[in-house]
Design an enzyme around this catalytic site. Structure first.
Site, PDB file in Angstrom:
ATOM      1  N   ASP A 141      -5.875  -2.124  -2.797  1.00  0.00           N
ATOM      2  CA  ASP A 141      -4.557  -1.907  -2.203  1.00  0.00           C
ATOM      3  C   ASP A 141      -3.683  -3.079  -2.643  1.00  0.00           C
ATOM      4  O   ASP A 141      -3.788  -4.184  -2.114  1.00  0.00           O
ATOM      5  CB  ASP A 141      -4.686  -1.847  -0.677  1.00  0.00           C
ATOM      6  CG  ASP A 141      -3.333  -1.718   0.007  1.00  0.00           C
ATOM      7  OD1 ASP A 141      -2.302  -1.778  -0.688  1.00  0.00           O
ATOM      8  OD2 ASP A 141      -3.322  -1.572   1.250  1.00  0.00           O
ATOM      9  N   CYS A 164       0.854  -3.375  11.499  1.00  0.00           N
ATOM     10  CA  CYS A 164      -0.068  -2.296  11.105  1.00  0.00           C
ATOM     11  C   CYS A 164      -1.435  -2.846  10.718  1.00  0.00           C
ATOM     12  O   CYS A 164      -2.102  -2.299   9.821  1.00  0.00           O
ATOM     13  CB  CYS A 164       0.496  -1.448   9.965  1.00  0.00           C
ATOM     14  SG  CYS A 164       1.967  -0.558  10.396  1.00  0.00           S
ATOM     15  N   HIS A 175      -4.419  -3.098   6.046  1.00  0.00           N
ATOM     16  CA  HIS A 175      -3.289  -2.384   6.638  1.00  0.00           C
ATOM     17  C   HIS A 175      -3.837  -1.028   7.106  1.00  0.00           C
ATOM     18  O   HIS A 175      -4.752  -0.492   6.484  1.00  0.00           O
ATOM     19  CB  HIS A 175      -2.235  -2.186   5.543  1.00  0.00           C
ATOM     20  CG  HIS A 175      -0.945  -1.590   5.998  1.00  0.00           C
ATOM     21  ND1 HIS A 175      -0.781  -0.247   6.203  1.00  0.00           N
ATOM     22  CD2 HIS A 175       0.246  -2.156   6.282  1.00  0.00           C
ATOM     23  CE1 HIS A 175       0.462  -0.011   6.592  1.00  0.00           C
ATOM     24  NE2 HIS A 175       1.115  -1.156   6.646  1.00  0.00           N
ATOM     25  N   GLN A 229       0.903  -5.423  -1.507  1.00  0.00           N
ATOM     26  CA  GLN A 229       1.518  -6.748  -1.394  1.00  0.00           C
ATOM     27  C   GLN A 229       1.429  -7.531  -2.694  1.00  0.00           C
ATOM     28  O   GLN A 229       2.421  -8.089  -3.156  1.00  0.00           O
ATOM     29  CB  GLN A 229       0.870  -7.545  -0.245  1.00  0.00           C
ATOM     30  CG  GLN A 229       1.113  -6.948   1.128  1.00  0.00           C
ATOM     31  CD  GLN A 229       2.587  -6.945   1.522  1.00  0.00           C
ATOM     32  OE1 GLN A 229       3.366  -7.779   1.094  1.00  0.00           O
ATOM     33  NE2 GLN A 229       2.971  -5.973   2.336  1.00  0.00           N
ATOM     34  N   LYS A 237       8.240  -2.056  -2.129  1.00  0.00           N
ATOM     35  CA  LYS A 237       7.922  -3.468  -1.891  1.00  0.00           C
ATOM     36  C   LYS A 237       8.105  -4.281  -3.173  1.00  0.00           C
ATOM     37  O   LYS A 237       7.925  -5.494  -3.197  1.00  0.00           O
ATOM     38  CB  LYS A 237       6.492  -3.603  -1.388  1.00  0.00           C
ATOM     39  CG  LYS A 237       6.304  -2.975   0.007  1.00  0.00           C
ATOM     40  CD  LYS A 237       4.890  -3.157   0.479  1.00  0.00           C
ATOM     41  CE  LYS A 237       4.534  -2.221   1.620  1.00  0.00           C
ATOM     42  NZ  LYS A 237       5.089  -2.622   2.903  1.00  0.00           N
TER      43      LYS A 237
HETATM   44  C1  PLP Z   1      -1.191  -4.008   2.336  1.00  0.00           C
HETATM   45  C2  PLP Z   1      -0.420  -2.744   2.545  1.00  0.00           C
HETATM   46  N1  PLP Z   1      -0.994  -1.567   2.263  1.00  0.00           N
HETATM   47  C3  PLP Z   1      -0.337  -0.406   2.426  1.00  0.00           C
HETATM   48  C4  PLP Z   1       0.946  -0.368   2.904  1.00  0.00           C
HETATM   49  C5  PLP Z   1       1.613   0.959   3.089  1.00  0.00           C
HETATM   50  O1  PLP Z   1       2.717   1.086   2.256  1.00  0.00           O
HETATM   51  P1  PLP Z   1       3.696   2.336   2.405  1.00  0.00           P
HETATM   52  O2  PLP Z   1       4.128   2.366   3.833  1.00  0.00           O
HETATM   53  O3  PLP Z   1       4.805   2.019   1.469  1.00  0.00           O
HETATM   54  O4  PLP Z   1       2.942   3.554   2.011  1.00  0.00           O
HETATM   55  C6  PLP Z   1       1.583  -1.562   3.224  1.00  0.00           C
HETATM   56  C7  PLP Z   1       2.938  -1.548   3.789  1.00  0.00           C
HETATM   57  O5  PLP Z   1       3.286  -2.294   4.668  1.00  0.00           O
HETATM   58  C8  PLP Z   1       0.883  -2.777   3.038  1.00  0.00           C
HETATM   59  O6  PLP Z   1       1.453  -3.953   3.332  1.00  0.00           O
END
Ligand code: PLP
Lengths: 136, 409
Positions: B199, B363, B122, B202, B225
């Site tokens: 990370d 993203c 992401h 998910q 999430k």
């Molecule tokens: C794999 C992953 N990392 C990071 C993020 C970023 O999360 P946030 O926008 O809540 O900071 C997301 C959000 O879509 C994500 O799916």
């Protein structure tokens, strides 16, 4: 000489009124508009003619003949392309003064007001801005 | 163990929100709906014990401080972490990674270092490292994956041998739903002394994790999430990094002594939590985690898995559909496209047919480039997703195709 933007917008509103609340017919009509849009010249398929801020790619180019403006547009998404086609019908071959004064309120009247919200991914607002900018 | 109906009853979305009129929410990878328990926890705080924390002697501040630290304990326990101080509350996964990147830039990362990321990342786990690399002549390397998204182990090992300053990877792709083999990757990284950041934005929503066993150096995720509120998340630090990772955000609350010449910072999580945190958000997050434990996420996961498998089975029977990472096990999300049609058109029709899915690049533009597509349509499930939801989606998709296939793109 085209009709005035107001008259064309009225015609569009008229056309859509026949669909009532049936959004499937509206969407299909949009896609029809897309299919019948004048082909986009390959010479303009450049990044410089891309409109930023759209989820799909949208190209817009303009040619000026005397005091009238002729627009070409394309998109890889059909619904987006249909929306541009609806915008262009109104401003096609008009003068700068007429284009600057054009109101795009008819988009709301035909039930696509949600498409105009600033965050809407199809960038309808950016398209309207670009059209107006090109003629000032 | 709770039934799907019990779980749905706990979410106002289904009784009072858009779900009550049949709008089907399949965009859970973007954010999840919130249970009553989360809203109540936040309300309780604002009504009965609204005060700043770690500041006052009055009873409200004290009870708020206790509740906040209890929430840290709940969160630590949920993630299998014995020492709650290793859990730092942030505004979300994005802030966590930025804090980490800025902190590491002050000590651990040296100009010219290499950071390894996967093509699945992401942008939240890509841009902070790219920024660092641009500013410090660093190099971004890609985790070696086969065309089938399997790890190329010998190549990974030779990268580790030649020196990687940090490996920062997603546990699960938010676009494709595929999972990286974290355990083996971390084991190999440890042999070469390469720190690993996970990370889990998910994965954490679908699978229990035990960080004391997995032993990553860092882990991030977002509460929203995980059925919690927006604006809250965590940065987990391994014991060896707690207090030694330089702070990158300073201010009130994080200090033990301040003078004109010098400031001493407190040890532990507070060191990294300068300023008033999202107290209500943290309490809401803890409430969400308690509900997930009560419902047993492991059982929910099996059910989600069935929904996703069923979805994939249905999709691959439609000739115009391309499923990405077809046949590979997926967690939470599945991406597909309709041949010759833009994801935006498909998503627009689905919305009109009462289905929320995400379309676009999610993203993950490097991944889009890798797949050679401009975007995909992503269906993502949650603990309340039912087989009926999937059926409603498939029906809506079939109706959408009838419209779209009349026109060639
Ligand atoms: C794999 C992953 N990392 C990071 C993020 C970023 O999360 P946030 O926008 O809540 O900071 C997301 C959000 O879509 C994500 O799916």
């Amino acid at each position: 000489m085209p009709e005035t933007p107001e008259l064309i917008a009225e015609t569009i509103v008229q056309e859509f009124s026949e669909f009532g609340d049936d959004w499937t017919l509206k969407y299909e009509f949009l896609m029809e508009q897309a299919i019948h849009l004048e082909p986009f010249p390959d010479t303009y398929r450049l990044d410089a003619f891309l409109i930023p801020g759209c989820q799909s790619q949208v190209w817009l180019a303009v040619e000026r003949t005397e005091n009238r403006y002729h627009f070409f547009a394309d998109s890889d998404a059909l619904i987006t392309k249909g929306m541009i086609a609806l915008l262009l019908r109104v401003v096609q071959d008009q003068t700068a003064a007429a284009i600057s004064a054009t109101s795009f309120d008819y988009i709301t009247k035909i039930g696509f007001h949600n498409q105009l919200s600033p965050t809407r991914a199809n960038g309808l607002r950016s398209m309207i801005q670009r059209i107006k900018q090109t003629v000032v | 163990m709770a039934s799907i109906n019990d779980i749905r009853a706990a979410f106002p979305y289904f009784s009072q929100g858009p779900g009550a009129t049949g709008y089907v929410y399949l965009d859970n990878a973007a954010t999840t709906q919130k249970p009553f328990a989360v809203l109540e926890a936040m309300n309780q705080f604002y009504i009965h014990s609204c005060a700043n924390i770690h500041r006052g002697v009055h009873r409200l501040s004290q009870s708020a401080s206790i509740a906040f630290e209890d929430a840290r304990g709940t969160t630590a326990q949920y993630f299998g972490v014995n020492n709650p101080q290793q859990i730092i509350f942030t505004s979300g996964a994005t802030e966590s990674i930025n804090l980490l990147a800025q902190g590491l830039a002050k000590s651990h990362l040296k100009p010219g270092d290499s950071i390894m990321l996967s093509v699945l990342e992401h942008h939240a786990n890509f841009l902070p490292w790219q920024e660092w690399a641009h500013a410090h002549q660093g190099t971004l390397k890609t985790l070696p994956l086969t065309s089938d998204f399997e790890i190329h182990w010998p190549e990974l090992e030779s990268h580790f041998k030649s020196g990687i300053a940090l490996l920062s990877i997603t546990a699960v792709s938010n676009t494709l739903g595929i999972r990286l083999p974290l355990e083996q990757i971390i084991n190999m990284a440890k042999r070469y002394g390469v720190p690993v950041c996970i990370d889990a934005a998910q994965l954490a929503a679908h699978q229990y994790m035990n960080l004391d066993t997995l032993q990553p150096d860092f882990l991030v995720c977002s509460a929203h999430k995980l059925y919690g509120p927006t604006g809250t998340g965590i940065l987990y630090l391994a014991p060896s990094w707690l207090n030694s990772l330089p702070i990158s955000k300073t201010g009130g609350g994080a200090i033990s002594k301040v003078s004109w010449e010098k400031t001493e910072y407190v040890d532990g999580a507070l060191r990294y939590e300068a300023g008033t945190p999202n107290i209500a958000g943290v309490l809401g997050f803890a409430a969400a985690l308690k509900k997930l434990q009560q419902w047993d996420l492991a059982t929910c996961e099996k059910h989600e898995q069935q929904c996703l498998n069923y979805l994939e089975q249905q999709l691959i029977q439609i000739p115009e559909i391309i499923v990405y990472a077809q046949g590979k096990p997926k967690i939470g999300s599945l991406s597909f496209n309709v041949k010759g049609h833009h994801a935006f058109d498909v998503g627009s029709f689905l919305d009109r047919y009462q289905i929320a899915v995400r379309t676009g690049h999610h993203c993950t533009q490097p991944l889009m480039t890798h797949l050679n597509v401009s975007g995909t349509i992503r269906v993502s499930v949650g603990i309340y997703t039912s087989q009926d939801d999937i059926n409603a989606f498939i029906n809506a998709l079939k109706k959408t195709l009838v419209h779209l296939l009349k026109y060639h793109a």
